[in-house]
Design an enzyme around this catalytic site. Structure first.
Site, PDB file in Angstrom:
ATOM      1  N   THR A  69      42.171  31.510  34.039  1.00  0.00           N
ATOM      2  CA  THR A  69      40.764  31.853  33.825  1.00  0.00           C
ATOM      3  C   THR A  69      40.378  31.846  32.360  1.00  0.00           C
ATOM      4  OG1 THR A  69      40.678  33.195  35.843  1.00  0.00           O
ATOM      5  CG2 THR A  69      39.049  33.697  34.146  1.00  0.00           C
ATOM      6  N   THR A 123      45.668  35.373  35.615  1.00  0.00           N
ATOM      7  CA  THR A 123      46.103  36.723  35.983  1.00  0.00           C
ATOM      8  C   THR A 123      46.682  36.833  37.393  1.00  0.00           C
ATOM      9  OG1 THR A 123      43.889  37.354  36.764  1.00  0.00           O
ATOM     10  CG2 THR A 123      44.409  37.769  34.443  1.00  0.00           C
TER      11      THR A 123
END
Length: 334
Positions: free
Chosen positions: A20, A99
């Site tokens: 991300t 993540t």
């Protein structure tokens, strides 16, 4: 460098895997994008007061969403870290990672890089760099500042101003600036006096075949047999509470025993965020031990998975793998 020392970094290698933190919008949604080095340089130029070490940058192509992370990629990542330290003159490494599987990768690298005389810090972000309220730059900048101040050799996870031990934490939230938390696990043992040479960071590792299977009410022999029949070398069995399972199911116990006798390493971890596996508390736990299942103590799922990959990938005999799974190597059982 002693593992206990925290020496200020003089040259940092930033390894960008995707995730991300560097994503940009596409017709199909957010996707990893190249060109992040220039964006990072421009951002840091806006903060000349930051006390950071000189740094270099490398993209590990192809860049991936961390949902696509694999043990094969871990091998490439280990090689990139070793090259940065041994060939490129860096004494610290910062890994930018998505993540979703960051805790898995950081835990796996803790075992893949045993003995590395340099710190390796993983970080990422919950929102892409540049979007409103993104945590990307604060995590990167904070990690670089911390490395410049000095981080002990070994693998760490940095998020929102905090260093976490990768083998003792997990992603517990899908939102906010604090997605990771240290789990209050118990069941520690003494640290290993010596680590087999085959586990050293500079030794090549083969791929292991490891599966993870959670227990659930009504769990029987069939799903277990299906996994064990897929040529796995090891299985992380996520058990209830202190390490219990359906020990009154003869087929379930028979499948565990047969797998153990055929050389499959089966390790029990708890599904709970706190506590650990203690087989002898309940009959439903001691039955697992009798079937050949190892007690994973306070190991997280991510740590047990990564540890098994490292031990099997090092080509250690099954008996040695079983022994080392119940010995602390890098804080997973501390």
């Amino acid at each position: 460098m002693s593992p206990a020392q925290a020496v200020p970094a003089r040259q940092v290698m930033v390894l960008y895997t995707g995730g991300t933190i560097g994503m940009q919008a596409t017709a199909n949604g957010l996707a990893p994008a190249s060109g992040f080095e220039q964006r990072l340089r421009e951002q840091l130029a806006e903060h000349p007061d930051l006390a950071i070490a000189p740094w270099r940058f490398r993209e590990l192509l192809p860049l991936i969403d961390s949902a696509n992370m694999t043990p094969q990629y871990w091998q490439r990542l280990r090689e990139a870290v070793v090259q940065a330290v041994q060939a490129d003159g860096c004494d610290a490494v910062l890994v930018l990672h998505g993540t979703d599987t960051l805790a898995y990768s950081a835990a796996a690298m803790s075992f893949q890089l045993l003995g590395l005389p340099a710190p390796v810090v993983f970080t990422g972000s919950m929102l892409p760099a540049g979007v409103p309220d993104s945590d990307a730059w604060e995590n990167i900048n904070g990690a670089l500042v911390m490395l410049a101040q000095g981080v002990a050799a070994g693998v760490q996870l940095y998020f929102h101003g905090e260093l976490l031990v990768p083998t003792r934490c997990a992603k517990v939230r899908s939102f906010g600036r604090n997605p990771f938390a240290a789990l209050k696990r118990s069941g520690g043992v003494a640290r290993a006096d010596a680590v087999p040479a085959a586990l050293a960071y500079d030794q090549p590792k083969a791929l292991g075949n490891v599966a993870v299977l959670p227990l659930f009410p009504g769990f029987g022999a069939e799903p277990l047999q299906a996994v064990l029949g897929s040529s796995v070398q090891a299985l992380v069995l996520e058990c209830y509470g202190s390490g219990t399972g359906p020990c009154d199911n003869p087929g379930f116990i028979a499948a565990l025993k047969a797998a153990h006798e055929s050389g499959v390493v089966i390790v029990a971890v708890t599904q709970c965020h706190e506590g650990g596996v203690e087989f002898d508390v309940y009959e439903a736990g001691s039955g697992l031990r009798a079937a050949g299942v190892l007690a994973g103590g306070g190991m997280t799922r991510e740590a047990a998975f990564g540890k098994l990959h490292a031990l099997l990938g090092a080509g250690l005999p099954v008996a040695e793998v079983r022994r080392l799974m119940e010995v602390d190597l890098c804080g997973e059982l501390a």
